[in-house]
Design a protein around this motif. Structure first.
Motif, mmCIF file in Angstrom:
data_model
loop_
_atom_site.group_PDB
_atom_site.id
_atom_site.type_symbol
_atom_site.label_atom_id
_atom_site.label_comp_id
_atom_site.label_asym_id
_atom_site.label_seq_id
_atom_site.Cartn_x
_atom_site.Cartn_y
_atom_site.Cartn_z
ATOM 1 N N ALA A 128 78.985 99.542 21.576
ATOM 2 C CA ALA A 128 77.725 99.189 20.918
ATOM 3 C C ALA A 128 76.628 100.202 21.227
ATOM 4 O O ALA A 128 75.705 100.386 20.432
ATOM 5 N N SER A 129 76.744 100.875 22.379
ATOM 6 C CA SER A 129 75.750 101.873 22.785
ATOM 7 C C SER A 129 76.055 103.260 22.240
ATOM 8 O O SER A 129 75.301 104.200 22.480
ATOM 9 N N GLY A 130 77.189 103.402 21.545
ATOM 10 C CA GLY A 130 77.542 104.685 20.942
ATOM 11 C C GLY A 130 78.499 105.540 21.740
ATOM 12 O O GLY A 130 78.888 106.616 21.291
ATOM 13 N N ASP A 131 78.906 105.087 22.930
ATOM 14 C CA ASP A 131 79.838 105.859 23.766
ATOM 15 C C ASP A 131 81.267 105.419 23.449
ATOM 16 O O ASP A 131 81.898 104.671 24.208
ATOM 17 N N THR A 132 81.787 105.883 22.319
ATOM 18 C CA THR A 132 83.117 105.438 21.903
ATOM 19 C C THR A 132 84.220 105.996 22.802
ATOM 20 O O THR A 132 85.244 105.332 23.004
ATOM 21 N N ALA A 133 84.020 107.193 23.346
ATOM 22 C CA ALA A 133 85.039 107.774 24.229
ATOM 23 C C ALA A 133 85.182 106.933 25.507
ATOM 24 O O ALA A 133 86.299 106.583 25.920
ATOM 25 N N GLY A 134 84.066 106.615 26.128
ATOM 26 C CA GLY A 134 84.104 105.779 27.327
ATOM 27 C C GLY A 134 84.622 104.389 27.014
ATOM 28 O O GLY A 134 85.387 103.809 27.793
ATOM 29 N N ALA A 135 84.225 103.867 25.861
ATOM 30 C CA ALA A 135 84.672 102.537 25.460
ATOM 31 C C ALA A 135 86.192 102.515 25.288
ATOM 32 O O ALA A 135 86.871 101.586 25.736
ATOM 33 N N ARG A 136 86.725 103.551 24.639
ATOM 34 C CA ARG A 136 88.177 103.604 24.416
ATOM 35 C C ARG A 136 88.931 103.640 25.741
ATOM 36 O O ARG A 136 89.936 102.932 25.920
ATOM 37 N N ALA A 137 88.467 104.445 26.677
ATOM 38 C CA ALA A 137 89.161 104.579 27.963
ATOM 39 C C ALA A 137 89.231 103.232 28.686
ATOM 40 O O ALA A 137 90.291 102.829 29.183
#
Length: 405
Positions: free
Chosen positions: A157-166
Motif C-alpha cells: 500500500a505504501s508503494g514498496d512492491t519489492a519489499g512487499a513481495r519478499a
C-alpha cells in the motif's frame, strides 16, 4: 501461556482440532487460540473446560499483566483510535520477557490495526517491523507467517512492491512448510496476487486469483466469510486491470453478496468503496452504480468508519462529481480534502493530484496542469506501476477532450 496449555491438553485427551471445536467454535478459531494469535473469551474458556473436563486454572490463566488487561480492553471495545494510547502505554510498561512474547505480539498486532484506521502509516510500519522481529523470536510459525503477510500488505500500500513481495513470499513459504491453516495460505496468496497485478504481471495474477476463487466451493477449505469476500474482491481487481470488465463487475458483485454487513461492517463498507472506485474506472464509467455503492458505504461510514475511510469516501465523491460533469462541486470537495487530509494514503494523494489537474484543465490552465499530469504518469511508469500510469494518461486525454468541448 494459554495456547500452549490448550494444545497440550487437547493432545493429552486425544482430540483433533475438529473434534475439540465441535459445533461451538470453528477449527480455524481453535487453531488461532493454540497459536496465541487470538485470546479466548470467557464463553470459549467455559466450553473448553467442559470438553476437556478441567478448570480454568489448568490453562494457567491469571488476572493478567497490564498488557493483558489493555489487550482485553481492545478486544472488547474494538480497535478505536483511543485504544492506541492504551496499548502504547501498556507496551512501554511491560517488560519483554520470553513468557510474554506472544502476548506482546498480540498487542502489537492490535496497535498496528489502530494505526491503520487512523492513517498513521509511519507508526504502523514501525510496529509491523517490530512485530515481525518479535514473531521470529517466539519461534512460532503462525506468528512468523502472519507478521510477514501483514507487513507485506502495508508495504504494498505504501508503494514498496519489492519489499512487499519478499515478505509475502516468506509468509507463504512458512504457511505451506508448517502446514498452517488454509486461511494463512490464502492470505499470503492474495497479497502476492495484488503485488503481481500492481507490477503489471497480470497473466500470473489472474491465474493465481482464479485458483484461489476456485477453492471457495471446497467445503474442506473452511475459509471464513471475510476471507472469501477478500478473495473475490482481489480477483475482481485483477480482472479489471486485465481489461476484463464484465468479469470484474460479476466477481465484485459476488464479493458484495457473500459478506453480510453484520459479519464485518468495516469490510462490508470498504468493499463498497472499492466497488465505487471500480465503477468509476470502467470504460465507459458507470457513475450510477458508483453513486449507489457510495450511498451504501456512507450510511455505514458515519457509524464505524475511521478518518481513513471518511477521506476515501470524500475522494470518491469528488471523482464522481467530476465524471458527472459537476466540476464546481468537484473543486469544492477537492478543497475539503486539502483542509482535512487525515488518512490520505500515497495512492489516494496521487489520484487527488490527478483530479486537481483535470479540474484546472477544465478551467483553462492547460500548460501547467498538462505538464504535471505527464510528470505523474511518467513517474508511475518508471515505478513499474503500469495500471496507475495508464489511469493518469487516460485522465489527461479525457480532461483535454472535455476542455475542447
Amino acid at each position: 501461556m494459554f495456547g500452549r496449555r490448550l494444545r497440550a491438553l487437547r493432545i493429552a485427551h486425544g482430540f483433533s482440532q475438529v473434534q475439540l471445536a465441535g459445533t461451538e467454535i470453528s477449527p480455524a478459531y481453535l487453531s488461532r487460540l493454540e497459536s496465541g494469535a487470538r485470546p479466548p473469551t470467557a464463553r470459549v474458556v467455559t466450553y473448553l473446560c467442559e470438553k476437556l473436563k478441567v478448570t480454568p486454572a489448568s490453562f494457567g490463566t491469571t488476572a493478567g499483566s497490564s498488557l493483558a488487561r489493555a489487550l482485553a480492553t481492545v478486544m472488547t471495545v474494538g480497535e478505536l483510535p483511543a485504544m492506541a494510547a492504551v496499548l502504547e502505554e501498556a507496551l512501554l510498561q511491560e517488560q519483554e520477557e520470553d513468557d510474554d512474547a506472544v502476548l506482546r505480539w498480540q498487542a502489537q498486532w492490535a496497535l498496528a490495526r489502530c494505526y491503520q484506521t487512523q492513517g498513521k502509516v509511519t507508526e504502523e510500519l514501525a510496529v509491523l517491523h517490530e512485530m515481525t522481529a518479535l514473531g521470529d523470536r517466539t519461534g512460532l510459525s503462525e506468528l512468523r507467517a502472519r507478521s510477514r503477510v501483514r507487513l507485506a500488505r502495508r508495504l504494498r500500500a505504501s508503494g514498496d512492491t519489492a519489499g512487499a513481495r519478499a515478505h509475502a513470499e516468506e509468509g507463504l513459504a512458512l504457511a505451506e512448510t508448517h502446514d498452517l491453516p488454509h486461511s494463512d495460505v490464502v492470505e499470503a496468496l492474495l497479497t502476492l496476487i495484488s503485488i503481481a497485478a500492481e507490477e503489471g504481471h497480470l497473466a500470473q495474477a489472474r491465474a493465481d486469483a482464479d485458483r484461489v476463487v476456485g477453492t471457495l466451493s471446497d467445503d474442506s477449505a473452511e475459509l471464513p466469510l471475510r476471507l472469501q469476500a477478500e478473495a473475490l474482491w482481489t480477483a475482481s481487481i485483477v480482472c479489471g486491470r486485465q481489461g476484463d470488465h464484465s468479469a470484474a463487475v460479476a466477481t465484485m458483485k459476488r464479493a458484495l453478496a457473500v459478506l453480510p454487513g453484520s459479519e464485518d461492517p468495516v469490510l462490508w463498507m470498504r468493499m463498497r468503496l472499492a466497488a465505487a472506485s471500480m465503477y468509476l474506472r470502467l470504460d465507459p464509467r458507470d457513475t450510477s452504480e458508483a453513486r449507489l455503492r457510495l450511498d451504501e458505504a456512507e450510511a455505514v461510514t458515519t457509524l464505524v468508519g475511521m478518518p481513513v475511510h471518511q477521506t476515501e469516501l470524500l475522494l470518491l465523491r469528488c471523482q464522481l462529481a467530476f465524471h458527472e460533469g459537476r466540476f464546481d462541486d468537484a473543486r469544492v470537495l477537492s478543497d475539503r480534502l486539502d483542509a482535512s487530509p487525515e488518512g490520505l494514503g500515497s495512492r489516494d494523494q496521487l489520484r487527488l493530484d490527478v483530479l486537481r489537474n483535470q479540474i484546472e484543465i477544465i478551467r483553462g490552465d492547460h500548460a501547467t496542469a498538462v505538464a504535471d499530469l505527464e510528470r505523474i504518469a511518467k513517474e508511475a511508469q518508471m515505478s513499474v506501476n503500469v495500471e496507475l500510469s495508464a489511469e493518469v494518461w487516460r485522465a489527461l486525454a479525457e480532461a483535454l477532450k472535455l476542455a475542447e468541448g
